[in-house]
Design a protein around this motif. Structure first.
Motif, PDB file in Angstrom:
ATOM      1  N   THR A 182     121.263  52.111  77.524  1.00  0.00           N
ATOM      2  CA  THR A 182     121.614  51.012  76.630  1.00  0.00           C
ATOM      3  C   THR A 182     120.880  49.748  77.045  1.00  0.00           C
ATOM      4  O   THR A 182     120.428  49.600  78.178  1.00  0.00           O
ATOM      5  N   THR A 183     120.773  48.820  76.098  1.00  0.00           N
ATOM      6  CA  THR A 183     120.107  47.555  76.386  1.00  0.00           C
ATOM      7  C   THR A 183     120.979  46.665  77.260  1.00  0.00           C
ATOM      8  O   THR A 183     120.518  46.082  78.237  1.00  0.00           O
ATOM      9  N   LEU A 184     122.281  46.575  76.890  1.00  0.00           N
ATOM     10  CA  LEU A 184     123.235  45.786  77.673  1.00  0.00           C
ATOM     11  C   LEU A 184     123.930  46.717  78.654  1.00  0.00           C
ATOM     12  O   LEU A 184     124.644  47.626  78.262  1.00  0.00           O
ATOM     13  N   ARG A 185     123.710  46.483  79.938  1.00  0.00           N
ATOM     14  CA  ARG A 185     124.240  47.382  80.970  1.00  0.00           C
ATOM     15  C   ARG A 185     125.263  46.622  81.800  1.00  0.00           C
ATOM     16  O   ARG A 185     124.924  45.882  82.725  1.00  0.00           O
ATOM     17  N   LYS A 186     126.540  46.821  81.422  1.00  0.00           N
ATOM     18  CA  LYS A 186     127.621  46.141  82.128  1.00  0.00           C
ATOM     19  C   LYS A 186     128.760  47.120  82.364  1.00  0.00           C
ATOM     20  O   LYS A 186     129.082  47.940  81.508  1.00  0.00           O
ATOM     21  N   VAL A 187     129.386  47.000  83.521  1.00  0.00           N
ATOM     22  CA  VAL A 187     130.596  47.762  83.861  1.00  0.00           C
ATOM     23  C   VAL A 187     131.576  46.776  84.476  1.00  0.00           C
ATOM     24  O   VAL A 187     131.216  46.032  85.394  1.00  0.00           O
ATOM     25  N   ALA A 188     132.804  46.749  83.944  1.00  0.00           N
ATOM     26  CA  ALA A 188     133.824  45.822  84.426  1.00  0.00           C
ATOM     27  C   ALA A 188     135.022  46.611  84.929  1.00  0.00           C
ATOM     28  O   ALA A 188     135.483  47.534  84.277  1.00  0.00           O
ATOM     29  N   VAL A 189     135.511  46.203  86.123  1.00  0.00           N
ATOM     30  CA  VAL A 189     136.686  46.841  86.729  1.00  0.00           C
ATOM     31  C   VAL A 189     137.751  45.768  86.915  1.00  0.00           C
ATOM     32  O   VAL A 189     137.472  44.718  87.510  1.00  0.00           O
ATOM     33  N   THR A 190     138.960  46.029  86.384  1.00  0.00           N
ATOM     34  CA  THR A 190     140.062  45.092  86.549  1.00  0.00           C
ATOM     35  C   THR A 190     141.269  45.823  87.126  1.00  0.00           C
ATOM     36  O   THR A 190     141.473  47.007  86.859  1.00  0.00           O
ATOM     37  N   LEU A 191     142.056  45.084  87.911  1.00  0.00           N
ATOM     38  CA  LEU A 191     143.295  45.623  88.508  1.00  0.00           C
ATOM     39  C   LEU A 191     144.426  44.675  88.171  1.00  0.00           C
ATOM     40  O   LEU A 191     144.347  43.479  88.451  1.00  0.00           O
ATOM     41  N   ARG A 192     145.474  45.202  87.543  1.00  0.00           N
ATOM     42  CA  ARG A 192     146.616  44.380  87.138  1.00  0.00           C
ATOM     43  C   ARG A 192     147.929  45.110  87.461  1.00  0.00           C
ATOM     44  O   ARG A 192     147.952  46.336  87.589  1.00  0.00           O
ATOM     45  N   GLN A 193     148.996  44.346  87.552  1.00  0.00           N
ATOM     46  CA  GLN A 193     150.347  44.886  87.683  1.00  0.00           C
ATOM     47  C   GLN A 193     151.012  44.804  86.307  1.00  0.00           C
ATOM     48  O   GLN A 193     151.112  43.716  85.734  1.00  0.00           O
ATOM     49  N   GLU A 194     151.463  45.940  85.778  1.00  0.00           N
ATOM     50  CA  GLU A 194     152.095  45.983  84.460  1.00  0.00           C
ATOM     51  C   GLU A 194     153.375  46.801  84.540  1.00  0.00           C
ATOM     52  O   GLU A 194     153.329  48.014  84.766  1.00  0.00           O
ATOM     53  N   ASP A 195     154.529  46.124  84.350  1.00  0.00           N
ATOM     54  CA  ASP A 195     155.836  46.800  84.342  1.00  0.00           C
ATOM     55  C   ASP A 195     156.064  47.635  85.596  1.00  0.00           C
ATOM     56  O   ASP A 195     156.553  48.768  85.533  1.00  0.00           O
ATOM     57  N   GLY A 196     155.699  47.083  86.752  1.00  0.00           N
ATOM     58  CA  GLY A 196     155.915  47.796  88.001  1.00  0.00           C
ATOM     59  C   GLY A 196     154.847  48.809  88.342  1.00  0.00           C
ATOM     60  O   GLY A 196     154.898  49.438  89.397  1.00  0.00           O
ATOM     61  N   ASP A 197     153.861  49.033  87.437  1.00  0.00           N
ATOM     62  CA  ASP A 197     152.777  49.966  87.682  1.00  0.00           C
ATOM     63  C   ASP A 197     151.498  49.206  88.023  1.00  0.00           C
ATOM     64  O   ASP A 197     151.283  48.075  87.578  1.00  0.00           O
ATOM     65  N   ALA A 198     150.645  49.867  88.802  1.00  0.00           N
ATOM     66  CA  ALA A 198     149.308  49.334  89.073  1.00  0.00           C
ATOM     67  C   ALA A 198     148.347  49.971  88.076  1.00  0.00           C
ATOM     68  O   ALA A 198     148.279  51.195  87.963  1.00  0.00           O
ATOM     69  N   VAL A 199     147.615  49.151  87.320  1.00  0.00           N
ATOM     70  CA  VAL A 199     146.750  49.642  86.245  1.00  0.00           C
ATOM     71  C   VAL A 199     145.316  49.225  86.528  1.00  0.00           C
ATOM     72  O   VAL A 199     145.013  48.034  86.655  1.00  0.00           O
ATOM     73  N   VAL A 200     144.425  50.217  86.649  1.00  0.00           N
ATOM     74  CA  VAL A 200     142.993  49.977  86.848  1.00  0.00           C
ATOM     75  C   VAL A 200     142.285  50.307  85.545  1.00  0.00           C
ATOM     76  O   VAL A 200     142.446  51.408  84.995  1.00  0.00           O
TER      77      VAL A 200
END
Length: 610
Positions: A510-528
């Motif tokens: 692809t022309t635009l080459r981006k990868v984003a990783v986020t880590l959040r706490q949601e309702d007592g769960d860890a969400v990546v």
């Protein structure tokens, strides 16, 4: 003589019983009909209130929008494209927020000059709706209301129109300079009615059904329409110009359920909401009542016959007791036989259970080896990048060592010491890289421990750092806060590395080459969340994404086990791995893991193997 008398009494009794059963049938049928019609009337009342609330909710929307200054300005300057475009955006924002079908503005000739769907292939802009009754009613100064099939979109809807007046003149004395209309879809009611077993229909003032849970009835009339009614429908294109035939002309299978009904008026256009109670329910209720009466009569007859037979039964009591004793002995023999069969079956089940445990042990061992093989496969994919990472400090060590020898030969000890310090730093960097690889490659012992997802994310990203830099892919990580989960650190990193590798492959071309990783706490769960800028997940691939040996990569680039293994590892940690196409484009993989306090299904000190 006695036999004839008994026969006559039996005939009379049967005739009286039959007459009584028929009387019960007709009385029960009448009561069931009244009950069903009363229930239908209550149901229609609720549906009518719901329908009227939805329609009335948007009654004032076109009136309020007509006071927008941009509306009057566009009517005053219809050739100003910039002004019209600004109004298009305003109408589109209001339409999306209010969740109506469309909002559009027409001049006095019915020509549409602005619309919320201006950017759609079925845009109203440029179309003329002067032939619609709601336009003529609004242009005359009153609110216009109309239901019909859209001449542009082909989708039915309820139209509400209000006149637009110039702002500098009193509304009483001024003439409308345009008409603002709102289109509302009633399809949600048609979908909700699908759960009803009995036919539901909504008809206009001419008796034409335009909403129903019987698709075959749509745009058919309750009765045959005369020529004037057909002509009026054709002039307004209310139902796209199609000729309306009565429901009674449909095939028997399609018109099943049509007939006697309960009706209730709805709305301001003379609509009729109708429910067609099932006649089978009435017949069934009457039949059950008649059967109950017949059963009671039969019980009475049997009781009479039992009394008559009582003396004979007393005489046969001795033989009956003897037969009962024989039956009891036979039952004892069968109980013994069944007990032996159950014991044998139990022994067979114990043997099968032992084989099952052995097979389960083999399966778990095979799954662990498969997980280890997946890690080694990923190490092989990272080999080129790691080699590049090690070559740089090796080359630096050689250069600094040569320089240190030269400085020592010249007696420049301080410069030689600086070179030796550089050699030590390069060696430490190589040790860190090799240590990460050794830690990732080691075989997991499935020991349950507290895992910091933020640390696992940064460690996984560091292992793939050279790959991202080599392919010129921008990797952003938003995982500053610690998020603790219960699981296995090595397997957690294996899941993250596999998902990052997949994201890297997705943006490779692809022309635009981006990868984003986020880590959040949601309702007592860890969400990546791992989001890439690639082409996304095709629909035909999404349903097979986590199946073993399913891959879209070319031959030699993967066996299709990575996502299957990752899903198994996440499930073993009582979590969930899912994937979908992101609203901003590309694919997004989501790893949801419960916090340590919510983990309940753990097996001893081991994770439950997937």
């Amino acid at each position: 003589m006695m036999f004839r008398k008994q026969s006559s009494l039996i005939v009379v009794a049967i005739a009286c019983a039959a007459a009584l059963v028929f009387a019960v049938y007709f009385i029960a049928a009448d009561k069931a009909s009244n009950d069903i019609h009363a229930a239908a009337d209550r149901q229609l009342h609720i549906i009518a209130l719901d329908l009227e609330s939805v329609v009335e909710k948007f009654e004032t929307l076109p009136f309020a929008i007509a006071f927008q200054s941009d509306v009057v300005q566009v009517l005053a300057k219809p050739g100003d494209r910039e002004l019209a475009h600004r109004l298009n955006l305003i109408l589109q924002a209001i339409q999306r927020q209010s969740k109506v079908g469309a909002i559009y503005l027409m001049d006095r000739s019915g020509h549409t000059i602005a619309s919320s769907n201006w950017d759609q292939p079925t845009s109203f802009v440029g179309k003329n709706f002067g032939f619609r009754p709601y336009f003529r009613e609004a242009l005359s100064g009153s609110a216009g209301r109309f239901y019909g099939i859209g001449s542009t979109t082909g989708e039915p809807g309820y139209f509400i129109a209000q006149p637009v007046y110039p702002p500098d003149r009193p509304r009483v004395a001024a003439k409308p300079v345009g008409v603002l209309a709102v289109k509302i879809s009633l399809a949600e009611f048609e979908q909700a009615w699908q759960s009803s077993e009995e036919p539901l229909a909504l008809a206009d003032d001419k008796g034409v059904v335009f909403l129903s849970n019987r698709n075959g009835w749509l745009y058919h009339s309750m009765r045959a329409l005369d020529r004037d009614a057909q002509s009026a429908l054709a002039d307004t294109l209310q139902y796209a110009g199609q000729r309306i035939a009565p429901i009674s002309s449909l095939p028997k299978k399609v018109q099943a359920g049509f007939g006697e009904h309960v009706a209730k008026p709805v709305g301001r256009l003379g609509w009729q909401l109708m429910l067609f109670p099932s006649q089978a329910r009435i017949v069934r209720a009457a039949t059950l009542s008649a059967l109950a009466a017949a059963l009671l009569l039969a019980i009475a007859g049997i009781s009479t016959w039992a009394l008559y037979q009582r003396r004979r039964r007393l005489e046969e009591g001795r033989e009956s007791r003897k037969a009962l004793q024989q039956a009891a002995e036979e039952l004892d023999r069968k109980i013994v036989q069944r007990t032996q069969e159950l014991l044998q079956a139990n022994r067979s089940l114990e043997g099968k259970y032992a084989k099952l445990k052995e097979t389960e042990h083999l399966l778990r061992s095979t799954q662990n080896e498969l997980v280890q093989a997946g890690k080694l496969a990923m190490l092989g994919q990272m080999a080129a990048g790691v080699t590049h990472e090690l070559n740089q400090p090796l080359a630096a060590i050689r250069a600094f060592a040569d320089n240190a020898g030269t400085f020592l030969a010249r007696g420049q000890v301080e410069q030689a010491g600086e070179n030796l310090a550089h050699i030590s730093a390069a060696s430490a960097r190589m040790g860190a890289i090799i240590g990460q690889l050794k830690g990732f490659a080691r075989k997991s012992h499935e020991t349950v421990a507290s895992v910091d997802l933020a640390q696992a994310i940064h460690a996984s990203a560091q292992l793939l750092d050279s790959e991202f830099r080599r392919h010129n892919v921008q990797l952003t990580i938003d995982a500053d806060n610690a998020a603790l989960v219960t699981g296995d650190m090595v397997r957690t990193e294996q899941v993250l590395i596999n998902l990052l590798r997949n994201a890297l492959d997705a943006v490779e071309n692809t022309t635009l080459r981006k990868v984003a990783v986020t880590l959040r706490q949601e309702d007592g769960d860890a969400v990546v969340r791992i989001h890439d800028s690639g082409p996304g997940i095709p629909d035909q691939v999404a349903q097979h994404l986590f199946e073993p040996f399913f891959t879209t990569k070319p031959s030699g680039k993967g066996l299709g086990l990575g996502l299957a293994i990752s899903s198994s590892i996440v499930q073993a940690m009582n979590g969930q791995l899912s994937a979908h196409n992101h609203v901003d484009g590309g694919a997004e993989f989501v790893v949801r893991l419960p916090g340590p306090e919510t983990i309940s299904t753990l097996e001893g000190d081991k994770l439950v193997n997937a």
